[in-house]
Design a protein around this motif. Sequence first.
Motif, PDB file in Angstrom:
ATOM      1  N   LYS A  76       1.161  -1.351   0.108  1.00  0.00           N
ATOM      2  CA  LYS A  76       0.202  -0.163  -0.122  1.00  0.00           C
ATOM      3  C   LYS A  76       0.950   1.236  -0.094  1.00  0.00           C
ATOM      4  CE  LYS A  76      -4.628  -2.207   0.680  1.00  0.00           C
ATOM      5  NZ  LYS A  76      -3.152  -3.151   0.880  1.00  0.00           N
ATOM      6  N   ALA A  77       0.312   2.206  -0.878  1.00  0.00           N
ATOM      7  CA  ALA A  77       0.961   3.636  -0.727  1.00  0.00           C
ATOM      8  C   ALA A  77       1.195   3.828   1.411  1.00  0.00           C
ATOM      9  CB  ALA A  77       0.251   4.626  -1.185  1.00  0.00           C
ATOM     10  N   ASN A  78       2.094   4.378   1.152  1.00  0.00           N
ATOM     11  CA  ASN A  78       2.768   5.297   2.655  1.00  0.00           C
ATOM     12  C   ASN A  78       3.529   4.032   3.267  1.00  0.00           C
ATOM     13  OD1 ASN A  78       1.909   7.743   1.964  1.00  0.00           O
ATOM     14  ND2 ASN A  78      -0.408   7.092   2.437  1.00  0.00           N
ATOM     15  N   MET A  79       3.888   2.611   2.642  1.00  0.00           N
ATOM     16  CA  MET A  79       4.494   1.876   3.764  1.00  0.00           C
ATOM     17  C   MET A  79       6.350   2.232   3.418  1.00  0.00           C
ATOM     18  SD  MET A  79       3.067  -2.287   2.751  1.00  0.00           S
ATOM     19  CE  MET A  79       0.976  -2.542   3.731  1.00  0.00           C
ATOM     20  N   GLN A  80       6.584   1.144   4.870  1.00  0.00           N
ATOM     21  CA  GLN A  80       8.093   2.011   4.749  1.00  0.00           C
ATOM     22  C   GLN A  80       8.290   0.863   3.526  1.00  0.00           C
ATOM     23  OE1 GLN A  80      10.823   2.595   7.727  1.00  0.00           O
ATOM     24  NE2 GLN A  80       9.623   3.230   9.049  1.00  0.00           N
ATOM     25  N   VAL A  81       9.116   1.116   2.767  1.00  0.00           N
ATOM     26  CA  VAL A  81       9.539   0.324   1.840  1.00  0.00           C
ATOM     27  C   VAL A  81      10.718  -0.890   2.273  1.00  0.00           C
ATOM     28  CG1 VAL A  81      11.268  -0.776  -0.114  1.00  0.00           C
ATOM     29  CG2 VAL A  81      10.260   1.935  -0.297  1.00  0.00           C
ATOM     30  N   ILE A  82      11.214  -0.881   3.459  1.00  0.00           N
ATOM     31  CA  ILE A  82      12.085  -1.689   4.648  1.00  0.00           C
ATOM     32  C   ILE A  82      11.156  -3.078   5.044  1.00  0.00           C
ATOM     33  CG2 ILE A  82      12.438  -0.648   7.058  1.00  0.00           C
ATOM     34  CD1 ILE A  82      14.986  -2.304   6.544  1.00  0.00           C
ATOM     35  N   ASP A  83       8.922  -2.808   5.152  1.00  0.00           N
ATOM     36  CA  ASP A  83       8.818  -3.523   5.129  1.00  0.00           C
ATOM     37  C   ASP A  83       8.035  -4.013   4.327  1.00  0.00           C
ATOM     38  OD1 ASP A  83       8.999  -2.605   8.292  1.00  0.00           O
ATOM     39  OD2 ASP A  83       7.024  -1.463   8.337  1.00  0.00           O
ATOM     40  N   VAL A  84       7.751  -4.067   3.301  1.00  0.00           N
ATOM     41  CA  VAL A  84       7.294  -4.544   1.865  1.00  0.00           C
ATOM     42  C   VAL A  84       8.838  -5.631   1.430  1.00  0.00           C
ATOM     43  CG1 VAL A  84       7.355  -4.646  -0.457  1.00  0.00           C
ATOM     44  CG2 VAL A  84       5.885  -2.513   1.366  1.00  0.00           C
ATOM     45  N   CYS A  85      10.359  -4.986   1.551  1.00  0.00           N
ATOM     46  CA  CYS A  85      10.799  -6.145   1.430  1.00  0.00           C
ATOM     47  C   CYS A  85      10.421  -7.211   3.015  1.00  0.00           C
ATOM     48  CB  CYS A  85      12.321  -5.930   1.535  1.00  0.00           C
ATOM     49  SG  CYS A  85      12.449  -4.309  -0.053  1.00  0.00           S
ATOM     50  N   GLU A  86      10.701  -7.143   3.716  1.00  0.00           N
ATOM     51  CA  GLU A  86      11.273  -8.002   5.010  1.00  0.00           C
ATOM     52  C   GLU A  86       9.940  -9.096   5.544  1.00  0.00           C
ATOM     53  OE1 GLU A  86      12.240  -5.966   8.609  1.00  0.00           O
ATOM     54  OE2 GLU A  86      14.339  -5.256   8.051  1.00  0.00           O
ATOM     55  N   LYS A  87       9.049  -8.107   4.979  1.00  0.00           N
ATOM     56  CA  LYS A  87       7.242  -8.693   4.971  1.00  0.00           C
ATOM     57  C   LYS A  87       7.809 -10.434   3.885  1.00  0.00           C
ATOM     58  CE  LYS A  87       2.941 -10.007   5.697  1.00  0.00           C
ATOM     59  NZ  LYS A  87       2.602 -10.464   6.750  1.00  0.00           N
ATOM     60  N   ALA A  88       8.035  -9.869   3.029  1.00  0.00           N
ATOM     61  CA  ALA A  88       8.164 -11.043   1.216  1.00  0.00           C
ATOM     62  C   ALA A  88       9.793 -12.268   1.887  1.00  0.00           C
ATOM     63  CB  ALA A  88       8.368 -10.071  -0.163  1.00  0.00           C
ATOM     64  N   GLU A  89      10.564 -11.219   2.550  1.00  0.00           N
ATOM     65  CA  GLU A  89      11.354 -12.336   2.560  1.00  0.00           C
ATOM     66  C   GLU A  89      10.864 -13.561   4.039  1.00  0.00           C
ATOM     67  OE1 GLU A  89      14.778 -10.157   3.155  1.00  0.00           O
ATOM     68  OE2 GLU A  89      14.533  -9.160   1.396  1.00  0.00           O
ATOM     69  N   THR A  90       9.922 -12.816   4.259  1.00  0.00           N
ATOM     70  CA  THR A  90       9.498 -13.708   5.772  1.00  0.00           C
ATOM     71  C   THR A  90       8.844 -15.159   5.511  1.00  0.00           C
ATOM     72  OG1 THR A  90      10.125 -11.737   7.557  1.00  0.00           O
ATOM     73  CG2 THR A  90       8.554 -13.311   8.225  1.00  0.00           C
ATOM     74  N   LEU A  91       7.984 -14.234   4.254  1.00  0.00           N
ATOM     75  CA  LEU A  91       6.755 -14.760   3.841  1.00  0.00           C
ATOM     76  C   LEU A  91       7.502 -15.628   3.122  1.00  0.00           C
ATOM     77  CD1 LEU A  91       3.996 -12.769   1.778  1.00  0.00           C
ATOM     78  CD2 LEU A  91       3.379 -14.414   3.797  1.00  0.00           C
ATOM     79  N   ILE A  92       8.779 -15.704   2.602  1.00  0.00           N
ATOM     80  CA  ILE A  92       9.091 -16.973   2.088  1.00  0.00           C
ATOM     81  C   ILE A  92       9.595 -17.913   3.076  1.00  0.00           C
ATOM     82  CG2 ILE A  92      11.514 -17.627   0.473  1.00  0.00           C
ATOM     83  CD1 ILE A  92      10.443 -14.853  -1.441  1.00  0.00           C
ATOM     84  N   ARG A  93      10.450 -17.037   3.330  1.00  0.00           N
ATOM     85  CA  ARG A  93      10.586 -18.254   5.105  1.00  0.00           C
ATOM     86  C   ARG A  93      10.312 -19.690   5.568  1.00  0.00           C
ATOM     87  NH1 ARG A  93      14.464 -13.771   5.731  1.00  0.00           N
ATOM     88  NH2 ARG A  93      16.523 -14.599   4.464  1.00  0.00           N
TER      89      ARG A  93
END
Length: 300
Positions: free
Chosen positions: A30-47
């Motif tokens: 979503k707009a206004n999210m921190q980019v680092i949160d998006v990166c970490e969310k995706a990487e955590t989901l994969i793990r």
Amino acid sequence: MVFDVEELEKFRSSGKILCEAREEMRSYVKANMQVIDVCEKAETLIREKGGIPAFPCNVSINEVAAHYTSPPEDKSVIPEGSTVKVDIGVQIDGYVTDTAFTVSFNSEGRSMTATAEHALKAVIESIHNDMSIGRIGGIIETAIKNQGFKPISNLSGHSVGRYLIHAGISIPNVATLATNKVHTGEVFAVEPFVTQPDAIARVDDSPQNTIFRLVRAKSVRTVYAKQMLKHIETHFKTLPFAERWLIGVVPQNQQDEAFKELLKQKIITSYPVFIEASKKPVAQAEHTLLIKENGCEVLT
Ligand code: MN
Ligand code: MN
């Protein structure tokens, strides 16, 4: 590179995890999210799903076409009205799958996103054993131009291999005279990039580097650089990684210096962030495909 049955099963498990993670991320961004949160969310989901990220989650916004991941303590935020590409990968025992989607918060960006997906679908519906890579590029170019947009001419898809994101063969996004062919049992990532009709439609390297890769291990001067190198060799091998992924490997006050030493000794190299040459926004879609006699299997 043709893979055997056992290897293809690993590609399939890798692709299934990646597909699930992508669909969850599609509704998360979503707009206004921190980019680092998006990166970490995706990487955590994969793990959490039992995969290993094959490379850092790329979050490339507007004219940034590819290769941006959050550096440590990144403060950047997804702007309102932006076009956001999220590119993720999974490896299972080194077998890499690669996928990407675009979320746009403006109407032209949504049209470009639909166009990238349309071009990818056109390839999926027509690719088969013995098709030339130049023809695949032509299918992508035609599909994009028919919608009134332009393909980025110097970004391409790629063959994938074991511990290799780019296994040597490029799949162009424009028609070329290249006559080498794709074959049954080979695996390719196909990734159309779309930009505006008045854009230069090429990417340039930016001075920024956020993604790194081991080039050659050799002896290093300091104990902390040695420790960091050992971690890279063990955990990432030849696959790309983010500086974020090294936090905690050496004492915090030594991290910068150890990392800089590996770069200076050319033990690790960096991938530049790619920017569209006329600073126009870019959309992307990507799947990893297994080539079959009369078609393909979408692994992601
Ligand atoms: Mn990708
Ligand atoms: Mn790719």
